[in-house]
Write a protein that holds these residues in place. Structure first.
Motif, short mmCIF file in Angstrom:
data_model
loop_
_atom_site.label_atom_id
_atom_site.label_comp_id
_atom_site.label_asym_id
_atom_site.label_seq_id
_atom_site.Cartn_x
_atom_site.Cartn_y
_atom_site.Cartn_z
N TYR A 1 45.06 94.07 103.95
CA TYR A 1 45.71 94.26 105.24
C TYR A 1 46.86 95.27 105.19
O TYR A 1 47.22 95.88 106.20
CB TYR A 1 46.22 92.92 105.79
CG TYR A 1 47.44 92.37 105.07
CD1 TYR A 1 48.73 92.82 105.37
CD2 TYR A 1 47.31 91.39 104.09
CE1 TYR A 1 49.84 92.31 104.71
CE2 TYR A 1 48.42 90.89 103.43
CZ TYR A 1 49.69 91.35 103.75
OH TYR A 1 50.78 90.86 103.08
N LYS A 24 49.79 103.51 102.58
CA LYS A 24 49.56 104.96 102.68
C LYS A 24 50.67 105.64 103.46
O LYS A 24 51.13 106.73 103.08
CB LYS A 24 48.20 105.21 103.34
CG LYS A 24 47.01 104.78 102.50
CD LYS A 24 45.70 104.90 103.28
CE LYS A 24 44.53 104.32 102.51
NZ LYS A 24 43.28 104.35 103.29
N ASP A 25 51.11 105.01 104.53
CA ASP A 25 52.21 105.57 105.32
C ASP A 25 53.49 105.65 104.49
O ASP A 25 54.23 106.64 104.58
CB ASP A 25 52.46 104.71 106.57
CG ASP A 25 51.33 104.80 107.59
OD1 ASP A 25 50.53 105.76 107.50
OD2 ASP A 25 51.25 103.93 108.46
N THR A 35 41.51 97.21 98.57
CA THR A 35 41.76 97.26 100.01
C THR A 35 42.48 95.99 100.40
O THR A 35 42.63 95.07 99.59
CB THR A 35 40.44 97.41 100.79
OG1 THR A 35 40.73 97.66 102.16
CG2 THR A 35 39.58 96.15 100.68
N ALA A 47 46.93 98.10 103.38
CA ALA A 47 46.50 99.41 102.86
C ALA A 47 47.04 100.57 103.70
O ALA A 47 47.57 101.55 103.15
CB ALA A 47 44.97 99.47 102.79
N ASP A 48 46.91 100.50 105.01
CA ASP A 48 47.38 101.60 105.86
C ASP A 48 48.89 101.76 105.78
O ASP A 48 49.40 102.88 105.72
CB ASP A 48 46.95 101.37 107.31
CG ASP A 48 45.45 101.54 107.51
OD1 ASP A 48 44.81 102.19 106.65
OD2 ASP A 48 44.92 101.01 108.51
#
Length: 389
Positions: A245, A251-252, A243, A247-248
């Motif tokens: 900062y 994924k995008d 994990t 990570a999101d």
């Protein structure tokens, strides 16, 4: 048993990174061999430190901005906590961070007139440059970091190439190379690998890529995702474990490139058995980081016969010989993608080199800690104190 060894670091499980794993293994094996170990670290809310065979002394903490799940604390300016640790009969302290815990170690060493070892683990300049845009301010922080290492009786680095980094930062004193180890050194039977793939729902002929580590841009995950886009016509599976900062955003990016069906984000795994399962199931470990100094994950993957692809010339990659115990590629996206495509079609070669990696770059933590204790005792002898144990 009295506290003879103080291990100081700014993170410790359940916050997991390579340095935390290092400190955890130091503490475990030192406690077995000589006893009297204390770990000094910022408190992680909800953590149960009573599960360890050694003492963990947590101090007040606050979250680190932009670096979830890391915490930091105020040990150096907490008089009650400092009094608590200064009164322990330490014979030596070892700082694994130059920040709050390291400053506490230096304080204890000075007051008790005992030796302090400090290990230089990370590219701290890169960490601060990401969040601080002023080069002058970053340079001042780096200067304070080097001032800290100047206070140590010995400065250690986890592999020879890391000396170049600390020299670049301005450190002029002597440096000792003390390897990292691995707790994954068992002779795993073939059935173990097959069972790991079965448990994760991976077919026997599927080719699996793996990344384990912080999900931060400094580790070059964009380079991995961009390369995977170039080979998405070839069957493969990719797992990101960890994990951070970014990570999101990662994924995008995977969704944007149409890689959702081939790429899985596992998240943080705190149980070693779960992480081992992914190492065992993988064919190839992708770690093209230009940021890391001496990543434990490369050695851990090798322990499970999984070789790494790394960028030639990077600090981390110096433990590999291309085509012998790993694969080195230039920092070039097309070359990286072509290498992955080539290796997918040659799994026997990948496995053969993975076995060689397990034989050449994996050293047990038990063995490493034996060396560390010998080094500690040499420093302790200079102070005319009795040896550890």
């Amino acid at each position: 048993m009295e506290s003879n060894i103080g291990l100081f670091n700014d993170c410790f499980p359940p916050v997991m990174d390579g340095v935390a794993v290092c400190v955890q293994n130091y503490a475990y094996w030192m406690q077995k061999k000589v006893g009297g170990v204390s770990v000094i670290t910022p408190n992680v809310p909800g953590a149960d430190y009573s599960v360890y065979e050694y003492e963990v002394l947590p101090y007040f903490s606050v979250p680190v901005p932009f670096r979830k799940p890391y915490v930091t604390g105020l040990a150096e300016i907490d008089p009650a906590f400092l009094k608590k640790i200064v009164n322990r009969p330490f014979k030596i302290v070892h700082a694994h961070s130059p920040f709050t815990s390291g400053l506490a170690a230096a304080h204890v060493a000075k007051l008790r007139n005992i030796p302090m070892v400090a290990t230089f683990h990370s590219k701290y300049r890169d960490d601060f440059s990401r969040v601080i845009k002023s080069k002058f301010v970053v340079n001042q922080i780096v200067k304070r970091i080097i001032d800290f290492y100047d206070r140590a009786d010995e400065v250690w680095v986890p592999q020879a190439s890391v000396e170049d980094v600390i020299r670049e930062y301005g450190f002029k004193g002597p440096v000792e190379v003390v390897d990292n180890g691995s707790d994954l050194v068992a002779d795993y039977p073939e059935a173990f690998f097959a069972d790991a793939r079965k448990d994760l729902g991976i077919g026997p002929d599927e080719f699996v890529f793996l990344f384990v580590g912080q999900h931060i841009w400094e580790k070059n995950p964009r380079f991995v995702i961009d390369a995977l886009e170039k080979i998405k016509d070839v069957p493969f599976r990719m797992y990101f474990v960890g994990t951070g900062y970014a990570a999101d955003a990662m994924k995008d990016l995977v969704a944007e490139k149409g890689l959702d069906r081939q790429v899985t984000f596992v998240g943080m795994l705190t149980e070693r058995a779960d992480i081992v399962k992914y190492y065992a199931a993988a064919d190839l470990f992708l770690f093209p980081s230009l940021y890391d100094n001496a990543p434990l994950v490369v050695r851990e993957a090798a322990a499970l016969n999984t070789p790494s692809v790394m960028v030639e010339g990077s600090t981390a990659a110096t433990i590999l010989k291309d085509g012998e115990n790993g694969f080195l590629i230039p920092n070039d996206l097309d070359v990286f993608a072509a290498k992955l495509r080539e290796l997918i079609h040659d799994p026997e070669r990948v496995h053969r080199i993975g076995v060689q990696a397990s034989r050449t770059i994996v050293r047990s933590w038990e063995d490493v800690v034996g060396e560390v204790l010998d080094r500690y005792n040499r420093l302790i002898a200079r102070k005319k104190m009795l040896p550890l144990g």
